[in-house]
Design a protein around this motif. Structure first.
Motif: not given
Length: 330
Positions: A43, A250-251, A247-248, A110-111, A108, A46
């Motif tokens: 990513h 939430e992603y 975490t994943l 953001e990437d 994502l 991240s």
């Protein structure tokens, strides 16, 4: 490939230099222990992942002799496809033909904002990018005209050692599965889909590949922790495993958990029931066989270490236990 190892550490794991050295040590262990691949992922934004998967793969290639090296996955729309084709081909040449190129469209935003690529264009850029890589690898010179990329009379030097070098595509949407069948030589699952979800997606992917007369191969990414007892496994692996699955979730990488409305709802039992390879050697061997029987899995990419742990020594011990007591019979 039968069983490979996938590395998911980033800056959250510690000092980047030391973490990088530990990844190389794990790769060398994978090579020595008989694993079939030692691959990287990414990513861009991240702290839990490094964002330069091919660079790290070059270093792994230099430390190993026989494992496949490369990506599972690199986010293809973030790259100029000619440069990606050239860098991957150079990795294949330097490693003596050991390239494994796994690509994904990304999920994502953001990437994409990190490198200035419009998120809404990811599917089109993915499709065109894979086609460009094919052209670059199989034709001496080529031209390409698409909505996102345009090249006139260009050549990639060097080419991979084999013109038919495979490209594996990650996906977990209907459109992505159709793309994997249409443009790829194999499909890569995400790391935490359930066995039932994987079986349904694998069936859809293989059916589309058959319809198109294309090859098909299923690679399952699984978090993995072999242990002598469940109690030991929970102690050494439970906290980081639960942190990773939350975490994943939430992603947005896990969409098949009915009744879960927040990450806090997820339990370790949810994760290890049929989303990870966890337990004694006998239990993991049975799980592997279950994934093969239910979803037709050909190959497994195993994640032994999460961004937040376990520490290097137990990870190396777990890899050795898998190689010694599971790989040969699973």
């Amino acid at each position: 490939m039968g069983f490979g190892v996938l590395f998911t550490q980033g800056t959250i794991s510690g000092d980047p230099h030391l973490v990088g050295q530990e990844i190389l040590e794990q790769a060398a262990a994978a090579d020595r222990l008989g694993f079939d691949a030692a691959l990287t992922t990414e990513h861009k934004y991240s702290p839990e992942y490094f964002g330069s998967p091919l660079h790290l793969a070059y270093a792994i290639a230099a430390r190993t002799e026989r494992v496949r090296v490369g990506t599972s996955i690199a986010i293809a729309p973030l790259y100029n496809p000619v440069e990606l084709a050239q860098d991957a081909a150079m990795l294949d040449q330097l490693s003596g033909g050991r390239l494994f190129l796994g690509l994904g469209a990304g999920y994502l935003e953001e990437d994409f904002t990190t490198v200035g690529v419009p998120f809404a264009e990811r599917a089109g850029r993915m499709d065109e990018g894979v086609r460009v890589i094919r052209e670059a690898w199989t034709r001496e010179r080529f031209s390409f005209r698409g909505e996102h990329y345009s090249f006139t009379d260009v050549s990639v030097i060097p080419k991979p050692r084999r013109p038919g070098t495979a490209i594996h595509l990650g996906a977990w949407t209907p459109g992505g599965l159709r793309r994997a069948a249409r443009l790829g030589d194999g499909w890569i699952s995400n790391a935490l889909m359930s066995a039932d979800t994987m079986a349904g997606m694998a069936a859809a992917y293989r059916a589309e590949a058959r319809r198109l007369g294309r090859p098909s191969r299923v690679t399952a990414v699984r978090f993995c922790w072999p242990c002598r007892s469940r109690e030991q496994g929970v102690r050494d692996f439970g906290e980081t495993a639960l942190a990773m699955i939350r975490t994943l979730w939430e992603y947005g990488a896990i969409g098949d958990m009915p009744g879960v409305s927040s990450a806090a709802d997820i339990t370790l039992e949810d994760a290890v029931r049929d989303r990870m390879l966890f337990g004694t050697p006998d239990e993991i061997a049975a799980s592997v066989e279950g994934f093969r029987a239910k979803a037709g899995v050909d190959d497994f990419l195993l994640i032994f270490r999460h961004p937040t742990g376990p520490a290097l020594k137990p990870v190396l011990d777990a890899m050795e236990l898998f190689a010694a007591e599971i790989a040969g019979r699973a």
